[in-house]
Design a protein around this motif. Structure first.
Motif, PDB file in Angstrom:
ATOM      1  N   VAL A  22      -6.713   3.191   4.340  1.00  0.00           N
ATOM      2  CA  VAL A  22      -5.254   2.739   4.769  1.00  0.00           C
ATOM      3  C   VAL A  22      -5.148   1.236   4.829  1.00  0.00           C
ATOM      4  O   VAL A  22      -4.144   0.892   4.005  1.00  0.00           O
ATOM      5  CB  VAL A  22      -5.318   2.924   6.399  1.00  0.00           C
ATOM      6  N   ALA A  23      -6.475   0.551   4.519  1.00  0.00           N
ATOM      7  CA  ALA A  23      -6.200  -1.112   4.429  1.00  0.00           C
ATOM      8  C   ALA A  23      -5.925  -1.261   2.787  1.00  0.00           C
ATOM      9  O   ALA A  23      -5.296  -2.140   2.383  1.00  0.00           O
ATOM     10  CB  ALA A  23      -7.500  -1.492   4.527  1.00  0.00           C
ATOM     11  N   SER A  24      -6.324  -0.253   1.974  1.00  0.00           N
ATOM     12  CA  SER A  24      -6.007  -0.355   0.724  1.00  0.00           C
ATOM     13  C   SER A  24      -4.492   0.047   0.113  1.00  0.00           C
ATOM     14  O   SER A  24      -4.120  -0.248  -0.802  1.00  0.00           O
ATOM     15  CB  SER A  24      -7.101   0.277  -0.199  1.00  0.00           C
ATOM     16  N   GLY A  25      -3.798   0.549   1.164  1.00  0.00           N
ATOM     17  CA  GLY A  25      -2.417   0.809   0.811  1.00  0.00           C
ATOM     18  C   GLY A  25      -2.260   2.240   0.679  1.00  0.00           C
ATOM     19  O   GLY A  25      -0.873   2.390   0.221  1.00  0.00           O
ATOM     20  N   ARG A  26      -2.894   3.233   1.002  1.00  0.00           N
ATOM     21  CA  ARG A  26      -2.827   4.489   0.786  1.00  0.00           C
ATOM     22  C   ARG A  26      -1.876   5.074   2.038  1.00  0.00           C
ATOM     23  O   ARG A  26      -2.578   5.223   3.105  1.00  0.00           O
ATOM     24  CB  ARG A  26      -4.020   5.202   0.461  1.00  0.00           C
ATOM     25  N   PRO A  27      -0.751   5.428   1.736  1.00  0.00           N
ATOM     26  CA  PRO A  27       0.030   5.869   2.957  1.00  0.00           C
ATOM     27  C   PRO A  27      -0.262   7.115   3.515  1.00  0.00           C
ATOM     28  O   PRO A  27      -0.253   7.500   4.598  1.00  0.00           O
ATOM     29  CB  PRO A  27       1.531   5.948   2.392  1.00  0.00           C
ATOM     30  N   GLU A  28      -0.964   7.967   2.489  1.00  0.00           N
ATOM     31  CA  GLU A  28      -1.214   9.480   2.963  1.00  0.00           C
ATOM     32  C   GLU A  28      -2.429   9.241   3.879  1.00  0.00           C
ATOM     33  O   GLU A  28      -2.844  10.230   4.707  1.00  0.00           O
ATOM     34  CB  GLU A  28      -1.508  10.523   1.737  1.00  0.00           C
ATOM     35  N   ALA A  29      -3.353   8.109   3.947  1.00  0.00           N
ATOM     36  CA  ALA A  29      -4.519   7.982   4.561  1.00  0.00           C
ATOM     37  C   ALA A  29      -4.251   8.056   6.326  1.00  0.00           C
ATOM     38  O   ALA A  29      -4.990   8.347   6.891  1.00  0.00           O
ATOM     39  CB  ALA A  29      -5.416   7.147   4.222  1.00  0.00           C
ATOM     40  N   LEU A  30      -3.347   7.240   6.442  1.00  0.00           N
ATOM     41  CA  LEU A  30      -2.554   7.026   7.949  1.00  0.00           C
ATOM     42  C   LEU A  30      -2.727   8.110   9.048  1.00  0.00           C
ATOM     43  O   LEU A  30      -3.296   8.307   9.871  1.00  0.00           O
ATOM     44  CB  LEU A  30      -1.466   6.006   8.053  1.00  0.00           C
TER      45      LEU A  30
END
Length: 151
Positions: free
Chosen positions: A47-55
């Protein structure tokens, strides 16, 4: 490329989780709490690295971890890595009520009572109480919370 492959395996694992749990045997051992928390931390990194699917997956994993922690036997918490995993879970967005439920049934002699009180106050949003408690805990944190349980 490695991150993409890791995310694919995580998605596959978590989306197939309901199928696996439906067909799992009743006697299959539950994963250790510290391993569950480690997987939560990996998703938070995504999530912190910007992967929207991880949230959305992180929210689902937090719910799954809460169920697993609630159903864990009291003797699981005697292992220090599992006991500290409760607080890593709590301080990283976990449900404080789940932790309170665990604390009523488990005896955590290896964890200082001020650490427990301060963590719960922080998770409840009581910044005054958590800062008051943590101000008196700084030397205790160094002796009581080994970094290997956090990272």
């Amino acid at each position: 490329m490695m991150v993409r492959r890791t995310m694919q395996w995580l998605f596959f694992g978590f989306f197939s989780l309901p199928l696996a749990t439906a067909s799992a045997q009743v006697n299959s051992p539950a994963p250790e709490p510290y391993l569950l928390v480690r997987s939560m931390r990996m998703l938070q990194d995504q999530v912190a690295s910007g992967r929207p699917e991880a949230l959305p997956m992180l929210n689902r994993v937090l719910g799954h971890i809460a169920e697993q922690l609630r159903s864990a036997k009291p003797e699981v918490w005697q292992k220090p890595a599992n006991a500290y995993a409760i607080f890593v879970y709590l301080l990283n967005g976990g449900n404080p009520e789940v932790v309170r439920t665990i604390l009523t049934s488990a005896k955590l002699e290896q964890i200082a009572p001020k650490l427990i009180a301060g963590s719960l106050a922080y998770a409840d949003g009581d910044s005054f109480a958590s800062s008051r408690i943590s101000r008196n805990c700084r030397p205790m944190f160094q002796a009581s919370l080994p970094l290997r349980f956090i990272w």
